[in-house]
Motif scaffolding. Structure first.
Motif, short mmCIF file in Angstrom:
data_model
loop_
_atom_site.label_atom_id
_atom_site.label_comp_id
_atom_site.label_asym_id
_atom_site.label_seq_id
_atom_site.Cartn_x
_atom_site.Cartn_y
_atom_site.Cartn_z
N ALA A 95 -2.74 0.18 21.73
CA ALA A 95 -3.73 0.63 20.74
C ALA A 95 -3.23 0.37 19.32
O ALA A 95 -4.00 -0.06 18.45
CB ALA A 95 -4.02 2.11 20.94
N GLY A 96 -1.93 0.64 19.08
CA GLY A 96 -1.38 0.36 17.76
C GLY A 96 -1.43 -1.11 17.41
O GLY A 96 -1.80 -1.49 16.29
N TYR A 97 -1.08 -1.96 18.37
CA TYR A 97 -1.06 -3.40 18.12
C TYR A 97 -2.47 -3.95 17.88
O TYR A 97 -2.71 -4.66 16.89
CB TYR A 97 -0.41 -4.11 19.30
N LEU A 98 -3.40 -3.61 18.79
CA LEU A 98 -4.77 -4.12 18.63
C LEU A 98 -5.45 -3.54 17.39
O LEU A 98 -6.19 -4.24 16.69
CB LEU A 98 -5.59 -3.77 19.88
N GLY A 99 -5.21 -2.25 17.11
CA GLY A 99 -5.80 -1.64 15.92
C GLY A 99 -5.31 -2.29 14.65
O GLY A 99 -6.09 -2.57 13.72
N ALA A 100 -4.00 -2.57 14.58
CA ALA A 100 -3.45 -3.24 13.40
C ALA A 100 -3.99 -4.65 13.27
O ALA A 100 -4.29 -5.12 12.15
CB ALA A 100 -1.93 -3.25 13.48
N ALA A 101 -4.16 -5.35 14.40
CA ALA A 101 -4.70 -6.71 14.36
C ALA A 101 -6.16 -6.72 13.89
O ALA A 101 -6.56 -7.55 13.08
CB ALA A 101 -4.58 -7.36 15.74
N LEU A 102 -6.96 -5.79 14.42
CA LEU A 102 -8.36 -5.71 13.99
C LEU A 102 -8.46 -5.38 12.51
O LEU A 102 -9.30 -5.95 11.79
CB LEU A 102 -9.09 -4.64 14.81
N SER A 103 -7.61 -4.48 12.05
CA SER A 103 -7.64 -4.11 10.63
C SER A 103 -7.23 -5.28 9.75
O SER A 103 -7.80 -5.50 8.68
CB SER A 103 -6.71 -2.92 10.39
N ALA A 104 -6.24 -6.05 10.21
CA ALA A 104 -5.78 -7.19 9.42
C ALA A 104 -6.83 -8.30 9.37
O ALA A 104 -6.94 -9.01 8.37
CB ALA A 104 -4.47 -7.73 10.00
N SER A 105 -7.60 -8.47 10.46
CA SER A 105 -8.62 -9.52 10.48
C SER A 105 -9.84 -9.16 9.65
O SER A 105 -10.62 -10.03 9.29
CB SER A 105 -9.04 -9.80 11.93
#
Length: 401
Positions: free
Chosen positions: A247-257
Motif C-alpha cells: 500500500a505504501g509503495y503503490l500509494g507513493a507511486a500514484l501520488s508521484a504520477s
C-alpha cells in the motif's frame, strides 16, 4: 507516467518517497498486528494525536536557540517525547483510576491534540512561524523531502521492524492470553508498554509521510486485511506487513504520477482498497465465500426435504426443490420419482428414523449433538452401530441408493 513511478524512474524525490513509504508500511503493518490482536487498536489514535504538542514544542525550542526549527530529527524527537508522555498518562488513568480504557483514550487524545492546536496558533504569531510548515505533519507532506529525511524515516522503520521481530513471541503470547503469559512469569505490563512503545515509534516515523491523523489507518487496516486470509497469527503478521508495504509503495507511486494528489491519503485509500478486496474475495472469511456457503447449505436443505417428501408420498411444490431433484436425476419432469430417487428417498427417511433413535439414547449423547438434519449418519457411527440401530427399528436392514 504511472509505470515510471512504479519502476522508480520518476525522479530522485519520488524514489525517496516510495522507498520510505514502503518501509513505513511494512513496519506499521507488522506492529499494528499485535495491537489489533490485543484488541487495543484505538490506543494508536491517542498516541498519534499526542505527538502534535511535541512537534510544536520542539520547533519552538529549536527556533528559540537560533537553529533550524524544521530539522526533522528534532521534530521527531519532540513528537516521540510527547507521545510517550501521552502513553504514560493513558496507562496511569486506566490503572490508577476508575476510567475505562476508551475513556482514557478519549481524554488523552482530545487534551493533547487541543494543546497542540493552541501551540500551532502561537507559532503562527512568531517571526518564523509562517515558514514553519508544521501543518504538513497533520496529513503528511512529502514535497521537497531530502535524502537525510528519507534516511531518518527508512532507518526508523527498519529499526522498529527489527525490534518487533526480536520480541514478537512474548508480544504474541500477551496479545492472545495475558493471564497465561503472567502465569508463565512474563512481565505482561512491561511487554504491553513495549508494544505501545513500538506503535509510538511507527507513529513518529510516519508523521512526515502519512501525518498524525492518518497513521492510525496504516496501523489498523493492514492487520484487519490480513485477518481475512488466514487463521494463523504468524501468517497474519507476514500478510499484514506485505499489505502495508505494498500500500505504501503503490500509494507513493500514484501520488508521484499525479503531483496534485497528496501522498498520505492516497496510501490510506490504497490500503482500504486491499481491505475491500479482502472483505469480498477472501476464500474463507470473505463475503463472497459466505454467500456461496449459504447457497450450498440452502440447496442441501432443499434436497434433503425433497427426498423426505418423496419417501412419504407428498407432492412437492417448491420450484427450487423440484429443479434440484430433476437435475440430480431423482424425479422425472412430471414430478414422479425415478428408481434412483426412490432409493435415495427411502434411505433419507431411514436415516431420519436412525437419528431419532440416536437422539433418544443417552449412550449416544455425544453423537446426537452432531445432528443438524443434513449430516449422513455413516460419518459419525460405525457399520456395527448402524446395524444395531436397524435391528431396534425393524424393517429393512439396508437400503441401497
Amino acid at each position: 507516467m504511472l509505470w515510471d513511478a512504479l519502476t522508480l524512474q520518476l525522479g530522485y524525490n519520488a524514489t525517496l518517497v516510495a522507498i520510505g513509504a514502503t518501509l513505513l508500511g511494512i513496519a506499521a503493518g507488522v506492529t499494528g498486528t499485535f495491537l489489533f490482536l490485543r484488541k487495543r487498536a484505538l490506543v494508536s489514535d491517542a498516541i498519534s494525536h499526542a505527538t502534535l504538542p511535541g512537534v510544536c514544542l520542539a520547533f519552538m525550542v529549536m527556533a528559540a536557540l537560533g537553529g533550524d526549527g524544521r530539522n526533522l530529527i528534532g521534530l521527531l524527537a519532540g513528537s516521540a517525547l510527547s507521545a510517550w508522555v501521552g502513553l504514560l498518562c493513558m496507562n496511569w488513568l486506566t490503572s490508577r483510576t476508575r476510567l475505562a480504557e476508551d475513556a482514557a483514550i478519549g481524554s488523552v487524545l482530545s487534551v493533547f491534540f487541543g494543546f497542540g492546536v493552541v501551540l500551532l496558533t502561537v507559532i503562527q504569531t512568531m517571526g518564523v512561524g509562517r515558514q514553519a510548515g508544521l501543518e504538513g505533519f497533520l496529513l503528511g507532506s512529502t514535497a521537497g523531502m531530502l535524502w537525510a529525511d528519507a534516511m531518518v524515516i527508512a532507518a526508523g522503520g527498519a529499526a522498529t521492524l527489527a525490534l518487533v521481530m526480536l520480541i514478537r513471541r512474548p508480544m504474541m503470547l500477551v496479545a492472545f492470553d495475558p493471564e497465561y503469559a503472567a502465569a508463565r512469569g512474563l512481565p505482561v505490563g512491561r511487554i504491553d508498554l513495549a508494544m505501545m512503545g513500538l506503535v509510538m515509534a511507527v507513529t513518529v516515523v510516519g508523521l512526515k509521510i502519512v501525518g498524525l491523523i492518518l497513521i492510525v489507518a496504516l496501523l489498523i487496516i493492514p492487520p484487519v486485511t490480513a485477518r481475512f486470509w488466514t487463521e494463523r497469527s504468524d501468517h497474519v503478521v507476514l500478510i499484514s506487513g506485505f499489505a502495508g508495504g505494498l500500500a505504501g509503495y503503490l500509494g507513493a507511486a500514484l501520488s508521484a504520477s499525479a503531483p496534485n494528489l497528496p501522498t498520505g491519503p492516497i496510501i490510506v485509500l490504497v490500503s482500504f482498497a486491499f481491505f475491500a478486496l479482502s472483505l469480498f474475495l477472501a476464500p474463507v472469511r470473505g463475503v463472497l465465500a459466505a454467500v456461496l456457503r449459504h447457497i450450498r447449505f440452502q440447496r442441501r436443505v432443499h434436497m434433503r426435504q425433497g427426498l423426505l417428501a418423496l419417501a412419504q408420498g407428498q407432492t412437492i411444490y417448491e420450484p427450487l426443490t423440484l429443479r434440484l431433484l430433476r437435475r440430480a436425476g431423482l424425479v422425472r419432469p412430471d414430478g414422479v420419482p425415478t428408481e434412483t430417487g426412490k432409493a435415495r428417498s427411502a434411505k433419507a427417511l431411514r436415516d431420519e428414523k436412525r437419528w431419532e433413535l440416536v437422539r433418544a439414547d443417552q449412550a449416544h449423547e455425544a453423537t446426537a449433538a452432531l445432528y443438524d438434519g443434513l449430516r449422513d449418519i455413516e460419518t459419525v457411527l460405525t457399520r456395527d452401530q448402524i446395524a444395531e440401530i436397524d435391528r431396534r427399528i425393524g424393517g429393512p436392514q439396508e437400503v441401497r441408493p
